[in-house]
Write a protein that holds these residues in place. Structure first.
Motif, PDB file in Angstrom:
ATOM      1  N   SER A 841     -84.858 -33.023  14.685  1.00 22.60           N
ATOM      2  CA  SER A 841     -86.202 -32.779  15.206  1.00 22.60           C
ATOM      3  C   SER A 841     -86.126 -31.778  16.351  1.00 22.60           C
ATOM      4  CB  SER A 841     -86.829 -34.086  15.697  1.00 22.60           C
ATOM      5  OG  SER A 841     -86.036 -34.658  16.732  1.00 22.60           O
ATOM      6  N   MET A 842     -87.132 -30.906  16.440  1.00 24.68           N
ATOM      7  CA  MET A 842     -87.144 -29.856  17.450  1.00 24.68           C
ATOM      8  C   MET A 842     -88.462 -29.906  18.197  1.00 24.68           C
ATOM      9  SD  MET A 842     -85.483 -26.699  15.260  1.00 24.68           S
ATOM     10  CE  MET A 842     -85.151 -25.751  16.733  1.00 24.68           C
ATOM     11  N   SER A 843     -88.378 -29.581  19.483  1.00 29.01           N
ATOM     12  CA  SER A 843     -89.583 -29.545  20.311  1.00 29.01           C
ATOM     13  C   SER A 843     -90.397 -28.300  19.992  1.00 29.01           C
ATOM     14  CB  SER A 843     -89.206 -29.566  21.793  1.00 29.01           C
ATOM     15  OG  SER A 843     -88.480 -28.390  22.140  1.00 29.01           O
ATOM     16  N   HIS A 844     -91.580 -28.246  20.580  1.00 30.71           N
ATOM     17  CA  HIS A 844     -92.460 -27.095  20.350  1.00 30.71           C
ATOM     18  C   HIS A 844     -91.822 -25.810  20.874  1.00 30.71           C
ATOM     19  CE1 HIS A 844     -96.137 -24.772  19.961  1.00 30.71           C
ATOM     20  NE2 HIS A 844     -96.016 -24.410  21.230  1.00 30.71           N
ATOM     21  N   VAL A 845     -91.176 -25.892  22.034  1.00 32.01           N
ATOM     22  CA  VAL A 845     -90.535 -24.703  22.607  1.00 32.01           C
ATOM     23  C   VAL A 845     -89.378 -24.249  21.727  1.00 32.01           C
ATOM     24  CG1 VAL A 845     -89.293 -23.805  24.608  1.00 32.01           C
ATOM     25  CG2 VAL A 845     -91.224 -25.379  24.929  1.00 32.01           C
ATOM     26  N   GLU A 846     -88.604 -25.197  21.204  1.00 31.33           N
ATOM     27  CA  GLU A 846     -87.478 -24.847  20.338  1.00 31.33           C
ATOM     28  C   GLU A 846     -87.965 -24.225  19.038  1.00 31.33           C
ATOM     29  OE1 GLU A 846     -84.149 -28.173  21.688  1.00 31.33           O
ATOM     30  OE2 GLU A 846     -85.549 -28.622  20.063  1.00 31.33           O
ATOM     31  N   VAL A 847     -89.091 -24.714  18.501  1.00 31.26           N
ATOM     32  CA  VAL A 847     -89.652 -24.138  17.274  1.00 31.26           C
ATOM     33  C   VAL A 847     -90.093 -22.696  17.517  1.00 31.26           C
ATOM     34  CG1 VAL A 847     -91.577 -24.286  15.661  1.00 31.26           C
ATOM     35  CG2 VAL A 847     -90.326 -26.349  16.276  1.00 31.26           C
ATOM     36  N   ALA A 848     -90.742 -22.439  18.659  1.00 32.79           N
ATOM     37  CA  ALA A 848     -91.158 -21.071  18.974  1.00 32.79           C
ATOM     38  C   ALA A 848     -89.948 -20.155  19.145  1.00 32.79           C
ATOM     39  CB  ALA A 848     -92.012 -21.066  20.241  1.00 32.79           C
ATOM     40  N   SER A 849     -88.896 -20.668  19.798  1.00 31.46           N
ATOM     41  CA  SER A 849     -87.677 -19.866  19.948  1.00 31.46           C
ATOM     42  C   SER A 849     -87.023 -19.605  18.601  1.00 31.46           C
ATOM     43  CB  SER A 849     -86.706 -20.583  20.878  1.00 31.46           C
ATOM     44  OG  SER A 849     -87.280 -20.803  22.153  1.00 31.46           O
ATOM     45  N   MET A 850     -87.022 -20.615  17.739  1.00 29.36           N
ATOM     46  CA  MET A 850     -86.487 -20.443  16.386  1.00 29.36           C
ATOM     47  C   MET A 850     -87.228 -19.336  15.645  1.00 29.36           C
ATOM     48  SD  MET A 850     -84.622 -21.526  13.725  1.00 29.36           S
ATOM     49  CE  MET A 850     -84.108 -23.212  13.995  1.00 29.36           C
ATOM     50  N   ALA A 851     -88.571 -19.312  15.756  1.00 23.07           N
ATOM     51  CA  ALA A 851     -89.358 -18.287  15.069  1.00 23.07           C
ATOM     52  C   ALA A 851     -89.013 -16.892  15.580  1.00 23.07           C
ATOM     53  CB  ALA A 851     -90.849 -18.567  15.249  1.00 23.07           C
ATOM     54  N   SER A 852     -88.859 -16.738  16.896  1.00 21.25           N
ATOM     55  CA  SER A 852     -88.542 -15.418  17.445  1.00 21.25           C
ATOM     56  C   SER A 852     -87.180 -14.921  16.976  1.00 21.25           C
ATOM     57  CB  SER A 852     -88.594 -15.469  18.972  1.00 21.25           C
ATOM     58  OG  SER A 852     -87.632 -16.378  19.478  1.00 21.25           O
ATOM     59  N   LEU A 853     -86.210 -15.820  16.855  1.00 17.64           N
ATOM     60  CA  LEU A 853     -84.885 -15.422  16.365  1.00 17.64           C
ATOM     61  C   LEU A 853     -84.924 -15.090  14.874  1.00 17.64           C
ATOM     62  CD1 LEU A 853     -82.723 -18.054  18.279  1.00 17.64           C
ATOM     63  CD2 LEU A 853     -82.763 -15.585  18.685  1.00 17.64           C
ATOM     64  N   LEU A 854     -85.714 -15.834  14.114  1.00 18.36           N
ATOM     65  CA  LEU A 854     -85.828 -15.541  12.674  1.00 18.36           C
ATOM     66  C   LEU A 854     -86.485 -14.185  12.438  1.00 18.36           C
ATOM     67  CD1 LEU A 854     -86.856 -19.010  11.185  1.00 18.36           C
ATOM     68  CD2 LEU A 854     -84.649 -17.848  10.977  1.00 18.36           C
ATOM     69  N   TRP A 855     -87.432 -13.820  13.305  1.00 16.19           N
ATOM     70  CA  TRP A 855     -88.043 -12.502  13.165  1.00 16.19           C
ATOM     71  C   TRP A 855     -86.998 -11.395  13.362  1.00 16.19           C
ATOM     72  CZ3 TRP A 855     -92.077 -11.845  10.548  1.00 16.19           C
ATOM     73  CH2 TRP A 855     -93.196 -12.666  10.624  1.00 16.19           C
ATOM     74  N   VAL A 856     -86.070 -11.593  14.285  1.00 16.73           N
ATOM     75  CA  VAL A 856     -85.029 -10.592  14.506  1.00 16.73           C
ATOM     76  C   VAL A 856     -84.116 -10.501  13.279  1.00 16.73           C
ATOM     77  CG1 VAL A 856     -83.038  -9.980  15.915  1.00 16.73           C
ATOM     78  CG2 VAL A 856     -85.094 -10.873  16.999  1.00 16.73           C
ATOM     79  N   ILE A 857     -83.690 -11.641  12.748  1.00 16.25           N
ATOM     80  CA  ILE A 857     -82.817 -11.630  11.561  1.00 16.25           C
ATOM     81  C   ILE A 857     -83.538 -10.989  10.385  1.00 16.25           C
ATOM     82  CG2 ILE A 857     -81.605 -13.114   9.934  1.00 16.25           C
ATOM     83  CD1 ILE A 857     -81.115 -15.066  12.187  1.00 16.25           C
ATOM     84  N   SER A 858     -84.836 -11.276  10.249  1.00 18.59           N
ATOM     85  CA  SER A 858     -85.612 -10.652   9.166  1.00 18.59           C
ATOM     86  C   SER A 858     -85.640  -9.138   9.313  1.00 18.59           C
ATOM     87  CB  SER A 858     -87.037 -11.220   9.173  1.00 18.59           C
ATOM     88  OG  SER A 858     -87.876 -10.509   8.285  1.00 18.59           O
ATOM     89  N   ALA A 859     -85.877  -8.642  10.542  1.00 15.09           N
ATOM     90  CA  ALA A 859     -85.893  -7.194  10.759  1.00 15.09           C
ATOM     91  C   ALA A 859     -84.533  -6.565  10.490  1.00 15.09           C
ATOM     92  CB  ALA A 859     -86.351  -6.896  12.188  1.00 15.09           C
ATOM     93  N   VAL A 860     -83.468  -7.249  10.864  1.00 15.12           N
ATOM     94  CA  VAL A 860     -82.114  -6.738  10.602  1.00 15.12           C
ATOM     95  C   VAL A 860     -81.863  -6.649   9.100  1.00 15.12           C
ATOM     96  CG1 VAL A 860     -79.665  -7.298  10.801  1.00 15.12           C
ATOM     97  CG2 VAL A 860     -81.157  -7.488  12.801  1.00 15.12           C
ATOM     98  N   LEU A 861     -82.211  -7.696   8.360  1.00 15.40           N
ATOM     99  CA  LEU A 861     -81.983  -7.698   6.917  1.00 15.40           C
ATOM    100  C   LEU A 861     -82.787  -6.594   6.232  1.00 15.40           C
ATOM    101  CD1 LEU A 861     -81.997 -11.545   6.190  1.00 15.40           C
ATOM    102  CD2 LEU A 861     -80.023 -10.012   6.197  1.00 15.40           C
ATOM    103  N   HIS A 862     -84.010  -6.403   6.642  1.00 13.90           N
ATOM    104  CA  HIS A 862     -84.828  -5.364   6.018  1.00 13.90           C
ATOM    105  C   HIS A 862     -84.334  -3.968   6.384  1.00 13.90           C
ATOM    106  CE1 HIS A 862     -87.715  -8.675   5.276  1.00 13.90           C
ATOM    107  NE2 HIS A 862     -88.139  -7.906   4.292  1.00 13.90           N
ATOM    108  N   MET A 863     -83.824  -3.806   7.593  1.00 11.35           N
ATOM    109  CA  MET A 863     -83.250  -2.512   7.949  1.00 11.35           C
ATOM    110  C   MET A 863     -82.042  -2.197   7.080  1.00 11.35           C
ATOM    111  SD  MET A 863     -80.675  -0.787   9.818  1.00 11.35           S
ATOM    112  CE  MET A 863     -80.020  -1.891  11.059  1.00 11.35           C
ATOM    113  N   LEU A 864     -81.148  -3.168   6.874  1.00  8.99           N
ATOM    114  CA  LEU A 864     -79.986  -2.966   6.008  1.00  8.99           C
ATOM    115  C   LEU A 864     -80.415  -2.704   4.573  1.00  8.99           C
ATOM    116  CD1 LEU A 864     -77.643  -5.749   7.434  1.00  8.99           C
ATOM    117  CD2 LEU A 864     -77.504  -3.292   7.849  1.00  8.99           C
ATOM    118  N   CYS A 865     -81.488  -3.394   4.113  1.00 11.53           N
ATOM    119  CA  CYS A 865     -82.000  -3.148   2.758  1.00 11.53           C
ATOM    120  C   CYS A 865     -82.462  -1.702   2.604  1.00 11.53           C
ATOM    121  CB  CYS A 865     -83.150  -4.100   2.450  1.00 11.53           C
ATOM    122  SG  CYS A 865     -82.648  -5.804   2.180  1.00 11.53           S
TER     123      CYS A 865
END
Length: 1556
Positions: A841-865
């Motif tokens: 289980s994750m708190s609200h702050v941890e969920v928001a931090s998780m989303a911000s990190l996933l956005w970075v990984i998504s941008a990295v993957l799309h750049m490599l694509c």
């Protein structure tokens, strides 16, 4: 200056004429004018006239002929016509321009209490001047308007004369409003309930000037309320008596009538009387009246009571609509509203907003408390109205002036107060109401997850509140435009905030900010309100027409030619025209009123930072409206230059304004490539990117600067990077990479997360990193062809629209190394712990931090694509490619590096993960893909979007890596790509990432198919009255529940659909290389059927800018294996249910290829083709440019279509107008309804398209049947049956070519049989949930409630209001070319089914009877659906029974009787049951009339004897002798009673009796 002089001259020529009062003189006379205190007084105008003794009350402004050319002072207009003032034609030579030098603080010292006026005697001498006439809606001339303003009549009457029997007590006039005894509208109840012992005082005030002007103004047909309303103040003694219904009726009429006020006084008196006193008064009145008059009045009273019951019934329907709205708020599905009743119900919802009172924070006051204050029970509170709202606030300063709240009209009136504080408060209240409405609209679709602070919000119809405020009646745009010219900063600031709210700026920017994070091919769209063009017969009456702007673009801006006209032509452009445009489109109205020049002026005055930010935000909202408004921003003199100067201002406090300025430049650059090029040439880009030219600072210095500074700099740098990305997409400013890269390096590498998280700036850091990698993705897409070495180093700048710069491959390798560092998941917090324990289980702050990190990984993957994708852009033949690729070992190196990073870090769960452990990351508990699937199901939209975007990048990069490995092996003649590497990750890479992780990807696909199934309705309930939304706002301001098309849930559903399409690239819908699977798969295995169904759902989710997504979905849907599989399912279905011989319609491979080509081409042309302009329409536009009146939006003429294509081709924004997306739910039926529509298209013959469409429709119906048998939801089952039957009728509309081929004929008949079964299920109650909802909805409609029938096939209500004309055309074609074809006859006969609405049944019968085609219909046993559905329930519509009898007597049924046609069976059944089984007294007259007509026809046509005997014996069995004789005798008695003693008719009955 010239414009200001001309404007001033025009204003001088139009000034009201009258005695002059200077401002200082008014101040000196304050002690003589106590009624002025708190009045809404326009500066420079007299508070009251010489003949008026009533306190000054200001109506709405009377527009002049002067438009809004430049910013002006409030005293310049628009001019007023105060009630009770002197004639406005008098001269005011000494009127000076108001400089607002007066201090209004001493006003309170002169305030005196308002004294009650003494009642005067009756004076009916001038009553005709104030009674509304029949032509009240006709606009009066200016002189009449001035003469009528401010007149007041008071009526006082004692009942002593009545009690003494004096007839002259009430003046006898011819007016129905005054005549109380001779009028036929006076009921017994009115006379019995009236007590004339109390004095009656009535005040009638005529409509204000603006009220009269409103009644003549053109309205927006879909957004306005019934009529303009001026609130009439009620006396304290009345408010507690008059109920809500009476108050609403009074408001709708605009002014109280004399009879209504007298009745209200009498009702108030009755409340105070006991029952004995009422009975005594009633008896006294009855004794003095003629009994005949009493009886007549009693009948009239019953009639009036029935009409009131009907009104209450309509109000209850409106309440049912409100209940359905609450269900929508709570997350429950609501049933669709019928077209004929939805508009009326919606109008009632909006009308109720007029009486709502709001507090200063935007909340709706509870009705009980507000009514208690309004009733006047408190001694210090008087009755509230629009006229005295300002007086109320000033006179109650010792308490809480705002406790009673404000209506919308009162708040708008308070904007025009002479006191700046009141104006500011009114604007802040309106901003709060608008913000509250937007907030509640946003959460209406997921209300259960929102914590409401005010429980009243649940019961308030905020959708209606938003529509009312933006509607034409309050004239909000005009008031805001006037307030923007205020000379007080607080008022201007409050006005700007209100304009931001009315343009829904903040919530729209949230949508666009989220959309910017998603890296897709989807383009952003303009936000102007739009509506659908009406369905046409050529298009099969199908919905989904072209979108059109609410107001024509040419009505937004006046051309230079129009501005240069003389004063005579200038009068054609009045403020009233601006008000009309604002009622259609708020943003367009503000632009037309000249809001942009005023904003430019305010920006030039160096305003405060908060005001500066708000002003630029308004310009951003205007630029997002449409290409026309964006062009207006660009052409506004000095506006762009003034905005650019904001970048030169220093200080952190200026950062918000600079952020909005960069945002404005980005939006304007997205509109058109030429605008972007102009910014480059003028150096605007360099000034906007100033932050990236500063000295490079370290992470430590950035962190130490403080969190607020980090937030501001992060937001500014994000907008700057997005601006640069726009320029890169056009091919500009790519060479600036060398300059900006040193500053970017800080954000491209993973930071020390402990320090970032400890200072709570992880979101700010990752947002910059995300945008930096999105910029690198855009740069990668501008890489040249890998083997065109002559372009690699070409970096010259060419300043032309067609110029394009290229990024260099020399920069790629270090960028890849930086990006790969983000793929080490175990080094990234939150993500690594969640993969290790997915159930954590994750708190609200941890969920928001998780989303911000996933956005970075998504941008990295799309750049490599993007880099890998550009590496595939090989020119020339394969031989050249092979030679060149073999000489690039570094390409294989970074492909290998990327692939191994994905495999080793647990992005996917491979087949071997249960036996082996990778060295970098353990995947025994799951993979990142499974974690992302779990996050997708979270309620947080940002987390869901980031997880889906990350999954999509993962699927794409896995596919590209596999393609590179496969191609490298081919080049090296089968040599291993990972030769010399013996580890498990290398072997997995050799076998292929997709193949090794197939199980994981299949689970992802299955999950998202289920998710998509729950999202398919997200766009279908949005359109209201054929509009994008019920309100004329922009974007979210369209006013749909949950945001409609501008909801983040819609964006999430569209991203889900794009992920599914990416998965179908690697997991085909139906395997093409495995024919055994196609022939052996069982249709009850729903996996493949679900995939086909998901393709249909993806098509529904595509919106403007998603043309590529829809085109790709159509490719998958009409892929040969899919059509082949549908054919197999149909064959299996026919064998199982024995509809027909399957061998009669077997299709071969050539047929499937033909179907695939035809359907792909047709659906693209039908739904993806933009509106084009013909040469004639271009010529018409040239003529319209020379016209000066507001232009009408014609259905067949689409203005500026060429401009739209230019913007969509040269810009990054697309328009809603001139295209058809999103598709209607029944879009696939268009191929069947092709007969008229294909005339405009360049595809094959209409018959070929219709045959292909019929096969595809049958395949979808079979698929739906199998899915329903496995308890799976199907999109096809949600389409109302009425649309499917209509599609079959449209296929036969022009000719019978579709029935010419035997296989298509069998397909057509099979569809008829299937739909017949569906009709029987609707009749018997065995139906799906969708059919049940539709049946319940139709049963609740007004027509069904009146008739009590179970009509569910409402063709006229659902499809088109003129459907009866289409039915007549069908009959003509049937009689002309069918020659009694049984399939055609079955299709015609279905319109006589009892589930079809009565108007269509009657139209079909009359059309068949008029052309003597009743005998061509098949027997009832061969019709669509069972016989019982045609016969039961017994017909009770008199007009239909009379039509049956008319056809009988005219001989139209004689041949039908011989051929046993269904027409004769229907006539005999319904006439026999009605004549012989009707016992209701109200039906006896109709029964006798029908029986007489049949007997009279028999007397004239003896050959109808057999038909009449059939009618007499219908339903009787001859073998049951006693019962048979008894029933025949009873029926003969009925016929004799119907003859009414007519001897000739009785003779016919006796003759029948002898034969019986």
């Amino acid at each position: 200056m010239e414009a200001e002089k001309s404007a001033k001259k025009s204003r001088t020529s139009n000034k009201p004429r009258g005695p002059a009062f200077a401002l200082k003189k008014i101040v000196h006379e304050l002690q003589h004018a106590p009624g002025l205190v708190g009045g809404i007084v326009e500066k420079g105008f007299p508070p009251f006239g010489e003949r008026s003794s009533k306190p000054y009350a200001v109506p709405l402004p009377r527009p002049t002929v002067l438009p809004f050319p430049v910013a002006r002072q409030r005293s310049h207009g628009p001019h007023w016509a105060p009630v009770g003032s002197a004639s406005v034609d008098a001269e005011e030579d000494d009127m000076e321009e108001d400089k607002d030098e007066t201090d209004y603080d001493p006003i309170a010292s002169f305030a005196d209490p308002i004294e009650r006026k003494k009642k005067e005697s009756l004076d009916f001498s001038r009553w005709k001047e104030f009674v509304p006439q029949d032509d009240a809606s006709v606009p009066q001339s200016k002189k009449e308007t001035k003469a009528d303003a401010g007149k007041v009549i008071q009526v006082k009457k004692s009942s002593a004369a009545i009690s003494e029997g004096k007839k002259e007590a009430i003046p006898r006039t011819s007016s129905p409003n005054v005549d109380m005894l001779d009028s036929e509208e006076m009921t017994l109840r009115d006379l019995m309930n009236r007590n004339f012992s109390a004095a009656i005082t009535t005040t009638i005030e005529p409509k204000s000037i603006m009220g009269k002007l409103q009644s003549d103004a053109p309205r927006d047909s879909d957004l306005d309320s019934s009529c303009p309303v001026n609130d009439v103040p009620a006396r304290p003694g009345q408010n507690h008596v008059i109920n809500n219904v009476e108050m609403n009726e009074a408001n709708n009429q605009g002014s109280s009538s004399l009879m209504d006020d007298i009745d209200a006084e009498n009702l108030s008196r009755l409340k105070q009387m006991s029952e004995e006193e009422i009975a005594e008064a009633r008896a006294e009145i009855m004794e003095k009246m003629d009994p005949a008059l009493v009886e007549m009045l009693r009948k009239l009273g019953q009639k009036k009571l029935r009409s009131r019951n009907d009104i209450e019934h309509e109000q209850n329907k409106g309440q049912q609509v409100l209940v359905s709205t609450k269900l929508a708020e709570s997350g429950k599905s609501t049933k669709p509203m019928a077209n004929n009743s939805s508009w009326k119900a919606w109008s009632e919802r909006v009308e109720k907003v007029r009486s709502l009172r709001f507090s200063l924070d935007g909340n709706v006051l509870e009705i009980d408390s507000a009514q208690h204050i309004l009733s006047g029970d408190k001694p210090d509170v008087g009755p509230c109205s629009v006229e005295n709202v300002a007086e109320r606030d000033l006179l109650r300063t010792e308490g809480d002036p705002a406790a009673v709240g404000y209506t919308i009209h009162e708040a708008v009136a308070l904007i025009r107060s002479m006191i700046p504080g009141q104006r500011a408060i009114a604007l802040k209240l309106l901003a709060s109401v608008l913000s509250k409405a937007l907030h509640n609209l946003q959460h209406m679709d997921n209300c259960s997850h929102v914590r409401k602070t005010n429980p009243v919000d649940y019961f308030v119809d905020w959708q209606a509140v938003w529509a009312f405020v933006l509607g034409p009646e309050p004239q909000m745009a005009l008031s805001l435009r006037i307030a923007l010219d205020d000379n007080h900063d607080s008022v201007v600031m409050a006005c700007c905030k209100t304009i931001q709210s009315i343009l829904s700026f903040d919530i729209n920017e949230i949508f666009f900010d989220t959309a910017e994070k998603v890296t897709t091919s989807k383009k952003n769209t303009f936000m102007a309100p739009v509506f659908r063009s009406r369905p046409e017969a050529d298009g099969g009456f199908l919905h989904g027409g072209y979108w059109k702007y609410n107001t024509k673009p040419s009505n937004i801006l006046l051309t230079n030619e129009q501005n240069s006209e003389d004063d005579e032509n200038e009068e054609k452009h009045t403020i009233q025209d601006d008000v009309v445009v604002a009622g259609q489109d708020v943003a367009s109205g503000l632009v037309r009123m000249g809001v942009l020049p005023r904003i430019c002026y305010l920006l030039e005055m160096d305003p405060l930072p908060a005001l500066e930010e708000s002003l630029v935000s308004i310009v951003v909202a205007v630029a997002r409206h449409s290409p026309t408004c964006a062009d207006a921003v660009m052409k506004c003199p000095n506006l762009i230059q003034t905005v650019v100067k904001i970048f030169t201002k220093q200080g952190v406090e200026r950062y918000p304004s600079q952020i909005k300025a960069v945002l404005l430049l980005k939006v304007l650059s997205q509109v058109n490539k030429q605008v972007c090029l102009d910014f480059v040439k003028r150096g605007v880009f360099q000034q906007a990117m100033w932050h990236w030219y500063k000295n490079v600072f370290t992470l430590e210095s950035w962190v130490k600067s403080g969190r607020e500074y980090c937030k501001l700099t992060s937001a500014l740098m994000v907008e700057q990077l997005r601006l640069w990305r726009v320029f890169i997409q056009y091919g500009f400013c790519i060479t600036y990479f060398v300059d900006f890269f040193p500053a970017m390096c800080l954000w491209l590498s993973p930071p020390t997360f402990t320090k970032i998280i400890g200072n709570d700036i992880l979101g700010e850091f990752t947002s910059i990193t995300r945008e930096a990698y999105l910029v690198l993705e855009a740069l990668a897409q501008r890489l040249p062809n890998l083997h065109s070495m002559d372009q690699v180093n070409k970096q010259t700048i060419d300043f032309s629209v067609y110029a394009a710069e290229f990024w260099s491959w020399n920069h790629v390798s270090p960028m890849i190394d930086l990006a790969i560092s983000w793929l080490s998941l175990r080094d990234i917090p939150y993500i690594s712990s969640l993969i290790a324990d997915p159930k954590k289980s994750m708190s609200h702050v941890e969920v928001a931090s998780m989303a911000s990190l996933l956005w970075v990984i998504s941008a990295v993957l799309h750049m490599l694509c993007s880099i890998l994708d550009r590496a595939f852009a090989f020119p020339g033949t394969h031989n050249k490619m092979d030679k060149q690729n073999s000489s690039l070992p570094w390409l294989c190196h970074f492909v290998l590096k990327i692939g191994l990073k994905i495999i080793k870090n647990g992005f996917l769960d491979f087949l071997c993960s249960s036996k082996y452990e990778f060295e970098d990351f353990y995947t025994e508990n799951g993979s990142l893909a499974r974690v992302l699937c779990l996050l997708r199901q979270q309620k947080n939209v940002d987390v869901s979007l980031s997880s889906v975007s990350c999954l999509r990048g993962l699927v794409q990069i896995s596919q590209l890596v596999d393609e590179h490995v496969r191609r490298a092996k081919t080049i090296n003649n089968g040599q291993s790509f990972t030769e010399g590497m013996l580890g498990l990750p290398e072997k997995t890479l050799e076998e292929g990432i997709i193949r090794s992780a197939q199980n994981d990807l299949l689970q992802v696909l299955t999950l998202f198919i289920d998710v998509l199934s729950s999202e398919k309705q997200v766009l279908q309930s949005v359109e209201m009255f054929g509009r994008g939304g019920p309100a004329p706002g922009i974007g979210f301001g369209w006013g749909s529940c949950g945001g409609g098309f501008w909801s983040l849930n819609v964006l999430l559903a569209q991203i889900d659909s794009q992920l599914i399409l990416s998965l179908y690239n690697i997991i085909p819908v139906v395997s093409e290389n495995d024919p055994i699977q196609v022939e052996s798969i069982r249709p009850d295995n729903a996996i493949t059927l679900q995939r086909i169904n998901s393709m249909l759902e993806i098509c529904l989710l595509a919106g403007p800018g998603d043309e590529a997504t829809l085109d790709k979905a159509l490719d998958y849907l009409f892929h040969l294996p899919v059509l082949r599989y549908l054919g197999f399912c149909v064959n299996r279905f026919l064998h199982q249910w024995k509809f027909s011989n399957a061998s009669d319609w077997q299709y071969g491979e050539e047929d499937y290829i033909l179907f695939s080509e035809i359907l792909k081409l047709y659906y693209r042309e039908r739904w993806l083709t933009a509106k084009r302009k013909t040469t004639t329409q271009v010529h018409n536009d040239d003529i319209h440019k020379r016209s000066h009146a507001l232009e009408t939006i014609h259905e067949e003429i689409e203005p500026h279509a060429a401009v739209s294509r230019d913007h969509s081709g040269n810009g990054l924004l697309v328009e809603w107008a001139y295209q058809r997306l999103p598709l209607p739910m029944h879009w696939f039926l268009s191929a069947v309804c092709i007969m008229g529509d294909l005339k405009k298209m360049a595809t094959r013959s209409p018959a070929d398209v219709a045959k292909s469409g019929l096969f595809f429709l049958l395949g979808l119906e079979v698929m739906s049947s199998f899915l329903c048998s496995t308890s799976r939801d199907s999109l096809i089952s949600g389409i109302p049956l009425v649309w499917k039957l209509h599609a079959l009728s449209m296929a036969l509309h022009v000719n019978m070519d579709v029935l010419g081929e035997e296989r298509s004929r069998n397909v057509f008949k099979t569809l008829q049989d299937m739909y017949g079964q569906h009709i029987d299920q609707l009749k018997c109650g065995n139906m799906t949930s969708k059919d049940e909802e539709y049946r319940d909805f139709v049963a609740s409609s007004s027509e069904a409630q009146v008739s009590g029938s179970q009509e569910v096939l409402n063709f006229q209500t659902t499809i088109h209001e003129s459907y009866n004309t289409f039915v007549e055309d069908i009959v003509e074609q049937f009689c002309a070319i069918s020659y009694g074809d049984i399939i055609y006859g079955r299709q015609v006969a279905v319109y006589l089914h009892r589930t079809v609405e009565a108007s269509v049944r009657l139209a079909m019968w009359n059309a068949l009877s008029n052309i003597h085609a009743l005998e061509l219909l098949p027997p009832i046993g061969k019709c669509i659906a069972g016989a019982e559905g045609y016969l039961e329930p017994v017909e009770n519509k008199e007009e239909i029974l009379e039509a049956y009898a008319k056809s009988w007597t005219s001989g139209g049924l004689e041949r039908a009787a011989t051929r046993e046609s269904v027409s004769f069976t229907l006539a005999v059944h319904h006439l026999s049951c009605f004549i012989f089984n009707t016992s209701a007294s109200e039906k006896l007259a109709t029964r006798n009339k029908l029986a007489k007509s049949l007997l009279r026809s028999y007397s004239q046509k003896q050959h109808q004897e057999t038909m009449l005997l059939t009618l007499l014996r219908y339903g009787l069995i001859f073998s049951q002798e006693p019962t048979y004789r008894t029933e025949v005798a009873r029926r003969l008695v009925v016929l004799k009673e119907a003859c009414d003693g007519n001897s000739s008719l009785l003779a016919m009955v006796e003759k029948l009796e002898s034969l019986g």
